[in-house]
Design a protein around this motif. Structure first.
Motif, PDB file in Angstrom:
ATOM      1  N   ASP A 193       0.753  -1.190  -0.190  1.00 30.99           N
ATOM      2  CA  ASP A 193      -0.031  -0.383  -0.137  1.00 30.99           C
ATOM      3  C   ASP A 193       0.627   1.214   0.254  1.00 30.99           C
ATOM      4  O   ASP A 193       0.793   2.520  -0.422  1.00 30.99           O
ATOM      5  N   ALA A 194       1.343   0.982   0.685  1.00 28.54           N
ATOM      6  CA  ALA A 194       2.627   2.220   1.197  1.00 28.54           C
ATOM      7  C   ALA A 194       2.947   2.659  -0.278  1.00 28.54           C
ATOM      8  O   ALA A 194       3.826   3.886  -0.796  1.00 28.54           O
ATOM      9  N   ASP A 195       3.346   2.145  -1.405  1.00 30.60           N
ATOM     10  CA  ASP A 195       4.449   2.095  -2.701  1.00 30.60           C
ATOM     11  C   ASP A 195       3.559   2.461  -3.477  1.00 30.60           C
ATOM     12  O   ASP A 195       3.535   3.098  -4.169  1.00 30.60           O
ATOM     13  N   LEU A 196       2.305   1.681  -3.704  1.00 30.97           N
ATOM     14  CA  LEU A 196       0.287   2.079  -4.414  1.00 30.97           C
ATOM     15  C   LEU A 196       0.800   3.962  -3.932  1.00 30.97           C
ATOM     16  O   LEU A 196      -0.198   4.623  -4.787  1.00 30.97           O
ATOM     17  N   ASP A 197       0.159   4.389  -3.314  1.00 31.57           N
ATOM     18  CA  ASP A 197      -0.215   5.608  -2.218  1.00 31.57           C
ATOM     19  C   ASP A 197       1.332   6.438  -3.106  1.00 31.57           C
ATOM     20  O   ASP A 197       0.636   7.620  -3.195  1.00 31.57           O
ATOM     21  N   ALA A 198       2.148   5.952  -2.853  1.00 31.27           N
ATOM     22  CA  ALA A 198       3.600   6.891  -3.422  1.00 31.27           C
ATOM     23  C   ALA A 198       3.286   7.393  -4.608  1.00 31.27           C
ATOM     24  O   ALA A 198       3.224   8.135  -5.436  1.00 31.27           O
ATOM     25  N   ALA A 199       2.825   6.325  -5.920  1.00 31.27           N
ATOM     26  CA  ALA A 199       2.979   6.160  -7.204  1.00 31.27           C
ATOM     27  C   ALA A 199       1.807   7.465  -7.135  1.00 31.27           C
ATOM     28  O   ALA A 199       1.690   8.100  -8.049  1.00 31.27           O
ATOM     29  N   ALA A 200       0.567   6.716  -6.388  1.00 34.18           N
ATOM     30  CA  ALA A 200      -0.903   7.751  -6.417  1.00 34.18           C
ATOM     31  C   ALA A 200      -0.058   9.417  -6.360  1.00 34.18           C
ATOM     32  O   ALA A 200      -0.939  10.023  -7.347  1.00 34.18           O
ATOM     33  N   GLN A 201       0.239   9.533  -5.085  1.00 37.31           N
ATOM     34  CA  GLN A 201       0.604  11.007  -5.231  1.00 37.31           C
ATOM     35  C   GLN A 201       1.857  11.121  -5.854  1.00 37.31           C
ATOM     36  O   GLN A 201       1.669  12.540  -6.519  1.00 37.31           O
ATOM     37  N   TYR A 202       3.197  10.851  -6.322  1.00 42.31           N
ATOM     38  CA  TYR A 202       3.633  10.778  -7.672  1.00 42.31           C
ATOM     39  C   TYR A 202       2.511  11.520  -8.901  1.00 42.31           C
ATOM     40  O   TYR A 202       3.254  12.468  -9.417  1.00 42.31           O
TER      41      TYR A 202
END
Length: 212
Positions: free
Chosen positions: A21-30
Motif C-alpha cells: 500500500d505504501a508504494d501504491l500510495d506513493a505512486a498515486a501522489q507522484y
C-alpha cells in the motif's frame, strides 16, 4: 467520496498490482504531482477526476474497468503543450508500462494499459474494444458539457497554448474540431452516444463558428 489515492490503489489492486500500500500510495501522489504541473490548465487533476467519474459511471460496459481506470490515471502523465504530434501520448504510454511493471502489475496488464493510453492520441478504436471505447469516450466527455463548462474548457485549452499565435491557434484548433466532426460517432459506447453525441456536435459546431 473516495479520495484519488484510494481510487488509484483500488484500481491497481484490481488490475493485479502486487506492490504494498505504501508504494501504491506513493505512486498515486507522484502522479497527482504530475497532474498539477503549472503548464496544465485543462489537462489537470480536475480532468483526471472527471474522466474517472465517467469510467466509474459506465464501468459495467467494459470487461476490465480497473485497467481503464489506470489508463485514465496515466493517459496524460506526460503533458507538454509544446510537444509535437503524438509525443505526449507515446511518452505517457511508455511511462505507464514502466510504472505498472514497477508496481508488480502483470506484464499483460502493463502492456494493455500502455495500449489504451496510446489510443487517446487520436481516439480511434478498433471493433470490439470496449475498454478502449470507454477510455476514449470518458476522455472526450467534456465535449458534451453545458455551455458554461464548455466555455471554461476552451479557455483553459487556449491558456495551455498561450505560446501559439492567435492565427495559428485558430487554424490548428479548427482542424482538430473538423476531424472530430468527421467521425461517424464521437462516442462509441451506445449509452454514452445516446446521451452525449448531439450535445457534443452542437458544441463543436458552435466553437468552429467562433473560430472562423
Amino acid at each position: 467520496m473516495t479520495s484519488l489515492p484510494d481510487a488509484f490503489r483500488s484500481a491497481a489492486r484490481g488490475a493485479g498490482a502486487t506492490a504494498d500500500d505504501a508504494d501504491l500510495d506513493a505512486a498515486a501522489q507522484y502522479l497527482i504531482g504530475r497532474w498539477t504541473e503549472p503548464q496544465r490548465h485543462y489537462h489537470d487533476v480536475s480532468h483526471l477526476a472527471a474522466v474517472l467519474e465517467v469510467i466509474d459511471r459506465f464501468a459495467h460496459l467494459t470487461p476490465n474497468p480497473d485497467r481503464v481506470r489506470l489508463a485514465a490515471w496515466l493517459h496524460d502523465a506526460v503533458y507538454d503543450p509544446r510537444a509535437l504530434g503524438d509525443a505526449n501520448e507515446r511518452d505517457s504510454a511508455e511511462f505507464a508500462a514502466v510504472m505498472l511493471n514497477g508496481l508488480g502489475a502483470p506484464d499483460e496488464v502493463a502492456a494493455e494499459v500502455a495500449r489504451l493510453v496510446n489510443l487517446t492520441a487520436g481516439h480511434a478504436t478498433e471493433e470490439d474494444d470496449p475498454d478502449g471505447e470507454l477510455l476514449c469516450d470518458a476522455d472526450l466527455s467534456i465535449l458534451a458539457a453545458d455551455e458554461e463548462r464548455y466555455a471554461a474548457y476552451t479557455d483553459a485549452i487556449r491558456r495551455e497554448y498561450a505560446h501559439v499565435p492567435d492565427d495559428a491557434f485558430r487554424a490548428g484548433r479548427s482542424r482538430v474540431l473538423t476531424e472530430l466532426l468527421k467521425l461517424p460517432s464521437i462516442y462509441r459506447l451506445a449509452p454514452i452516444h445516446a446521451e452525449w453525441e448531439e450535445r457534443a456536435r452542437a458544441n463543436l459546431t458552435a466553437e468552429l463558428e467562433l473560430l472562423a
